[in-house]
Design a protein around this motif. Structure first.
Motif: not given
Length: 150
Positions: A71-75, A115-118, A128-134
């Protein structure tokens, strides 16, 4: 991966949503376009509306070990991938209602910013990190908008 927290990316996604019509047909899968929009809203319902229960400790552990990286990986997601029960939309939905809900959720998410999601806790995967949420937000939307050729 594009950053859904940037206004230009959110606007691009909304532009793609606005290309849909009640008659839009999927290239793959069984959902109608209105069901797909409702399906995409579930992620945001879990965050903002708290209408879905959080997974218990054991389920969260299993989800972290076996599903989180998908789900949060780039593939990209594979076509016709299975989904969690909370995301299954079986009933008919109103296209305009679901479209408006999704766009409203996207605007709220973009306004709150990354930043709200980080460090924010996901119902299924824990913090989850901001990047993972994104990645989770953008990849899911891109997958389903591509499903409907927009």
């Amino acid at each position: 991966m594009k950053n859904i927290f940037e206004a230009s990316v959110t606007n691009e996604i909304i532009g793609r949503i606005n290309q849909l019509s009640p008659e839009s047909k999927a290239i793959w899968g069984k959902m109608s376009v209105a069901q797909m929009l409702a399906h995409c809203c579930v992620t945001y319902e879990m965050i903002y509306d708290e209408t879905h229960p959080k997974a218990g400790f054991f389920k969260t552990l299993i989800m972290k070990l076996f599903v989180k990286n998908i789900v949060v990986g780039p593939k990209p997601y594979k076509k016709n991938s299975p989904t969690a029960p909370a995301f299954v939309i079986k009933d008919q939905r109103n296209f305009q209602t679901e479209k408006k809900r999704l766009i409203d959720y996207l605007n709220k998410t973009q306004e709150l910013g990354g930043t709200y999601f980080d460090g924010k806790t996901s119902n299924s995967f824990g913090n989850l990190t901001e990047s993972e949420w994104n990645i989770m937000f953008y990849k899911h939307l891109d997958h389903h908008l591509s499903q409907f050729a927009v």
